[in-house]
Structures are given as C-alpha cells and as structure tokens.
Motif scaffolding. Sequence first.
Motif, PDB file in Angstrom:
ATOM      1  N   ASN A 255      -6.284  -8.928   6.303  1.00 19.37           N
ATOM      2  CA  ASN A 255      -6.044  -7.552   5.390  1.00 19.37           C
ATOM      3  C   ASN A 255      -4.756  -7.169   5.843  1.00 19.37           C
ATOM      4  O   ASN A 255      -4.636  -6.754   7.009  1.00 19.37           O
ATOM      5  N   GLU A 256      -4.014  -7.048   4.967  1.00 16.68           N
ATOM      6  CA  GLU A 256      -2.568  -6.706   5.099  1.00 16.68           C
ATOM      7  C   GLU A 256      -1.685  -7.041   6.334  1.00 16.68           C
ATOM      8  O   GLU A 256      -0.933  -6.674   7.059  1.00 16.68           O
ATOM      9  N   VAL A 257      -2.033  -8.533   6.591  1.00 17.56           N
ATOM     10  CA  VAL A 257      -1.327  -9.090   7.550  1.00 17.56           C
ATOM     11  C   VAL A 257       0.116  -9.263   7.539  1.00 17.56           C
ATOM     12  O   VAL A 257       0.906  -9.267   8.288  1.00 17.56           O
ATOM     13  N   MET A 258       0.355  -9.513   6.089  1.00 17.36           N
ATOM     14  CA  MET A 258       1.979  -9.963   5.810  1.00 17.36           C
ATOM     15  C   MET A 258       2.652  -8.429   5.810  1.00 17.36           C
ATOM     16  O   MET A 258       3.713  -8.614   6.346  1.00 17.36           O
ATOM     17  N   TYR A 259       1.907  -7.329   5.305  1.00 19.02           N
ATOM     18  CA  TYR A 259       2.713  -6.145   5.496  1.00 19.02           C
ATOM     19  C   TYR A 259       3.033  -5.550   6.708  1.00 19.02           C
ATOM     20  O   TYR A 259       4.280  -5.147   6.935  1.00 19.02           O
ATOM     21  N   ARG A 260       1.961  -5.944   7.738  1.00 16.06           N
ATOM     22  CA  ARG A 260       2.078  -5.574   9.078  1.00 16.06           C
ATOM     23  C   ARG A 260       3.110  -6.457   9.712  1.00 16.06           C
ATOM     24  O   ARG A 260       3.600  -6.262  10.737  1.00 16.06           O
ATOM     25  N   GLY A 261       3.216  -7.803   9.234  1.00 16.13           N
ATOM     26  CA  GLY A 261       4.036  -8.792  10.166  1.00 16.13           C
ATOM     27  C   GLY A 261       3.406  -9.444  11.124  1.00 16.13           C
ATOM     28  O   GLY A 261       4.100  -9.809  12.118  1.00 16.13           O
ATOM     29  N   ASP A 262       1.927  -9.391  11.312  1.00 21.55           N
ATOM     30  CA  ASP A 262       1.402  -9.614  12.544  1.00 21.55           C
ATOM     31  C   ASP A 262       1.307 -11.396  12.529  1.00 21.55           C
ATOM     32  O   ASP A 262       1.411 -11.811  13.734  1.00 21.55           O
ATOM     33  N   LEU A 263       1.444 -12.074  11.471  1.00 22.73           N
ATOM     34  CA  LEU A 263       1.335 -13.540  11.292  1.00 22.73           C
ATOM     35  C   LEU A 263       2.510 -14.030  10.584  1.00 22.73           C
ATOM     36  O   LEU A 263       2.954 -13.318   9.588  1.00 22.73           O
ATOM     37  N   THR A 264       2.738 -15.240  10.809  1.00 21.87           N
ATOM     38  CA  THR A 264       3.651 -15.755   9.637  1.00 21.87           C
ATOM     39  C   THR A 264       2.890 -16.162   8.340  1.00 21.87           C
ATOM     40  O   THR A 264       1.614 -16.180   8.562  1.00 21.87           O
ATOM     41  N   GLU A 265       3.399 -16.623   7.325  1.00 29.13           N
ATOM     42  CA  GLU A 265       2.970 -17.165   6.008  1.00 29.13           C
ATOM     43  C   GLU A 265       2.199 -18.211   6.420  1.00 29.13           C
ATOM     44  O   GLU A 265       0.912 -18.438   5.921  1.00 29.13           O
ATOM     45  N   GLU A 266       2.710 -19.292   7.214  1.00 32.06           N
ATOM     46  CA  GLU A 266       2.077 -20.413   7.538  1.00 32.06           C
ATOM     47  C   GLU A 266       0.960 -20.238   8.288  1.00 32.06           C
ATOM     48  O   GLU A 266      -0.113 -21.127   8.023  1.00 32.06           O
TER      49      GLU A 266
ATOM     50  N   ILE B  21       0.791 -18.058  -0.872  1.00 35.35           N
ATOM     51  CA  ILE B  21      -0.600 -17.217  -0.503  1.00 35.35           C
ATOM     52  C   ILE B  21      -1.436 -17.139  -2.014  1.00 35.35           C
ATOM     53  O   ILE B  21      -2.787 -17.348  -1.794  1.00 35.35           O
ATOM     54  N   THR B  22      -0.617 -16.724  -2.782  1.00 34.88           N
ATOM     55  CA  THR B  22      -1.482 -16.328  -4.075  1.00 34.88           C
ATOM     56  C   THR B  22      -2.077 -17.548  -4.509  1.00 34.88           C
ATOM     57  O   THR B  22      -3.267 -17.555  -4.929  1.00 34.88           O
ATOM     58  N   GLU B  23      -1.474 -18.695  -4.473  1.00 38.04           N
ATOM     59  CA  GLU B  23      -1.771 -19.916  -4.909  1.00 38.04           C
ATOM     60  C   GLU B  23      -2.984 -20.259  -4.095  1.00 38.04           C
ATOM     61  O   GLU B  23      -4.198 -21.001  -4.689  1.00 38.04           O
ATOM     62  N   ALA B  24      -3.274 -20.148  -2.811  1.00 41.98           N
ATOM     63  CA  ALA B  24      -4.170 -20.462  -1.919  1.00 41.98           C
ATOM     64  C   ALA B  24      -5.587 -19.605  -2.249  1.00 41.98           C
ATOM     65  O   ALA B  24      -6.466 -20.448  -1.648  1.00 41.98           O
TER      66      ALA B  24
END
Length: 302
Positions: A140-151, A184-187
């Motif tokens: 949940n909102e991991v990209m927004y927070r920057g907690d993980l890389t996209e990969e 991410i959208t594709e996955a």
Amino acid sequence: MSYRKDHQFSLSKAGYTEHLGIDLDKISKDELNQLWLETVQNGMHGLCFSIYEDGQSPGDVISKEQVKRRMQIIRPYTQWVRSFSCIEGNEHVPVVAKELGIKTLVGAWLGSDMDLNKKEIDGLIKLAKEGYVDIAAVGNEVMYRGDLTEEQLLEYIHTVKEAIPEITVGYVDAYYEFSHRPKITEACDVILSNCYPYWEGCPIEYSLNHMQQMYGQAQDAAQGKKVIITETGWPSQGEGLKGARPSAENAMKYFIDTQAWCQKNSIEVFYFSSFDEAWKIGDEGDVGAYWGLWDKDGVLKF
C-alpha cells in the motif's frame, strides 16, 4: 438494516449534479444529515476497516474478539471490507469478515523491513490458500513513500501471483503512480487506486470532479484493466490543507457525492474509513483522527 442495491438516492432536493455533487446552499443542515444517514443505511460497496481502538496503534497485537466486535457494527452497511496487513491480529480481519458473509480485499503491508515484509507476504498467501481472500493487495503506497524499489515491489507481486494464481492480485497506490510506473501496472490483475482530493488541497465544492479526474487518470493507465478506488474520504474535524477544510458538513457532502456517483456509474469504491482512529494523528496531524463514518467508540457520527 441491510444493503439495498436498487435503492435510489433522494438527491433531487439537494441540487445534485454529476460533477459538483450536492449543493450545500440548497439544503438545510437537517436535510443534509438525513440524506447522509439515508446514504449510509442504503449500504456501500466497501469500507476500509479501522482495527485500532483508543490507545492502540500499529505494532500492537489485536484480538479476534475485538475485530469481531467492530466488524459486527459495520456488517449491515457494506458488502466488502479492506484490510491493510496480515500480521499482529490483522489476519483476523478477513477471517471474521468471511464468517459474517462479507467479501475481502486483503492487503500485505510492505515497508523497508524485509523480515516483516516476508511475514506479511507469507500471511497473505496463507490466508488466500485458506479461502479468506477475494482480492489480494501486495503493498500500500510503497512507491509513494519510497520504501522499496520498483524491482523489489515487482518481485513481491510476482511471488504472490505465482503462489495463488486463482486469486486476483493488485497493488494499492496513489492514482498517478500507475501512470508513472507502467511495469507495476502491467503486473497487476486489477488497479487499486487511492483518490484523495482532500490531500491535494481541493475545496469541497470541486472535490467530486477532482476525484473523477483522479479515477480517469488511473483508468487511462490501466488500459482496460479494472480500476477499484481503494481509498477516498474526507475528515470531519481538524486543521485544513490549503482550500480543503475538514467539517461535519463537508465530510457528509463528500460521502454522499462519492456514493451517488459510484453507484450510478458502477464504480467499486472502498470508503476511508469505518471508524475514527486516534493513532493516525502522529502521521497526518489532527485530521488523522477523524476520517471515520463512526466515531472512535463505534457510534455513527451524524
């Protein structure tokens, strides 16, 4: 009281329009309260489940009895519930929901702690294999927070999809992230989009139209995949943000507008949230404690 799918909203007296919603200048406070209550009683597609009572916060272990007590309050009003974690008692949420005949969107909370992430992913897979998950949300909102890389996030999504191929799997984030991150959208099997006009400082009179534009951007990014609004709401108290002002009237208007528009257009929405939760003040300021349709004691607000 139970969900009534074919109920028609009584909006004619409120000057309701498709993009601006109800006109607060054309409706009295008593009429607004009555229309809000009617809308709640009519029932919702989904609610974000608030698990924590006063004095509790993430990290505390919550009992199944507490989850059931709170779930029984909202049971007559919603078809689905959304949970945010699969550990520390949050795993009881989908179990209790299923026991009470409610469908589930079950989330694994992902952050920068890899050990906790593994527990969350393992918990989500276990719940799904036991039949408690209708839709799985990997983060949940991991990209927004920057907690993980996209990969890293993509690896978690693929792990869950491989483990439970029969379950619909998605990822929750702010609506614009799905335009910015096509991999991410594709996955995702389904696009799980958070849409908050309030957090963009939008005045209440333009909030419905702004939320519609947020949803439209997620739809464009989805390229034909289903889009679900996994969070939207308006606080009833607290300090404002730019043109967005918390108040009982604005919270009622936003809820009515959202439910009416989504029902008319067959859009699935999980309203945020079921109950007020005091712990959220630490993350969001004083407004954080006032997003619920019910107050912290489980009393319907208006």
